[in-house]
Design an enzyme around this catalytic site. Sequence first.
Site, PDB file in Angstrom:
ATOM      1  N   CYS A 132      -4.392   1.838   5.662  1.00 18.76           N
ATOM      2  CA  CYS A 132      -5.455   1.203   4.887  1.00 18.76           C
ATOM      3  C   CYS A 132      -4.937   0.753   3.514  1.00 18.76           C
ATOM      4  CB  CYS A 132      -6.587   2.204   4.706  1.00 18.76           C
ATOM      5  SG  CYS A 132      -6.048   3.562   3.666  1.00 18.76           S
TER       6      CYS A 132
ATOM      7  N   CYS B 282      -3.778   9.289   2.772  1.00 22.08           N
ATOM      8  CA  CYS B 282      -3.119   7.983   2.889  1.00 22.08           C
ATOM      9  C   CYS B 282      -1.862   7.938   1.999  1.00 22.08           C
ATOM     10  CB  CYS B 282      -4.066   6.861   2.495  1.00 22.08           C
ATOM     11  SG  CYS B 282      -5.722   7.058   3.149  1.00 22.08           S
TER      12      CYS B 282
ATOM     13  N   CYS C 274      -5.940  10.160  10.284  1.00 18.31           N
ATOM     14  CA  CYS C 274      -6.591   8.906  10.653  1.00 18.31           C
ATOM     15  C   CYS C 274      -5.866   8.153  11.757  1.00 18.31           C
ATOM     16  CB  CYS C 274      -6.707   7.996   9.432  1.00 18.31           C
ATOM     17  SG  CYS C 274      -5.084   7.517   8.796  1.00 18.31           S
TER      18      CYS C 274
ATOM     19  N   ASP D  66      -3.199   6.376  11.436  1.00 19.79           N
ATOM     20  CA  ASP D  66      -2.452   5.214  10.945  1.00 19.79           C
ATOM     21  C   ASP D  66      -0.966   5.541  10.818  1.00 19.79           C
ATOM     22  OD1 ASP D  66      -4.650   3.598  10.842  1.00 19.79           O
ATOM     23  OD2 ASP D  66      -5.183   4.198   8.811  1.00 19.79           O
TER      24      ASP D  66
HETATM   25 FE1  FES Z   1      -5.330   5.819   7.427  1.00 24.67          FE
HETATM   26 FE2  FES Z   1      -5.630   5.429   4.860  1.00 24.67          FE
HETATM   27  S1  FES Z   1      -7.197   5.751   6.319  1.00 24.67           S
HETATM   28  S2  FES Z   1      -3.809   5.503   5.963  1.00 24.67           S
END
Ligand code: FES
Length: 211
Positions: A63, A107, A36, A38
């Site tokens: 998230c 995640c 993702c 992140d």
């Molecule tokens: Fe990226 Fe959860 S969607 S850490």
Amino acid sequence: MKFPYSQKVLEHFKNPHNVGKMENPDGKGLEGSPACGDMVAVYIKVNPDTKVIDDIKFESYGCASNIATASIITDLARGKTLDEAKKITWKQAAEELGGLPPVKAHCSVLAVEGLRAAIKDYEEKHGLITEKESTTEEVVKKRLKHVMNPLTGLDVIRTNLILKISVEDGAVRVVVDLPANHQFAPAIKEDIVEKLGSLWDVEKVDVVFTA
Ligand code: FES
């Protein structure tokens, strides 16, 4: 409206434990999720004699699931030795949280990888890693999975931005499929140099653009 999250996930998301930046940590891990894009950073303070994690903090740009998992695993890791903390798994964290939707598994993996990276950073800095892995193309590729392609928010490997990798006598050469005057070229170059320059047997990192 029904949330797909357990009560415990929501509690940890709303009031996460151990959040924040740590000044002068003994170990620091920064990991990005290839799934993702992140990021999570984990900081640890370690007792040099007992190797117990005395203090731990995290910062998440992820998230709710990532924040909740990071909150749980930092709670679990505090007071444990480095070897014990290394064994904490994302499955264990997800169970502690009362389950996570399957699409959110990455995640939790990201939070656990952040913790492991902080432990590894400590071990590297303190000469605790005896068997060092030599840098190969595969190792470089793995590291580059943590370099984001700002054009898409995914990593540069998955988005096929890296055309070629070569490793020879401590010199790594990476060819990036972008013109050198592209607005993101300097940031990508800086990130690649930072990620590869810290490998123990790498002395030189060359980032080459295609035009
Ligand atoms: Fe990226 Fe959860 S969607 S850490």
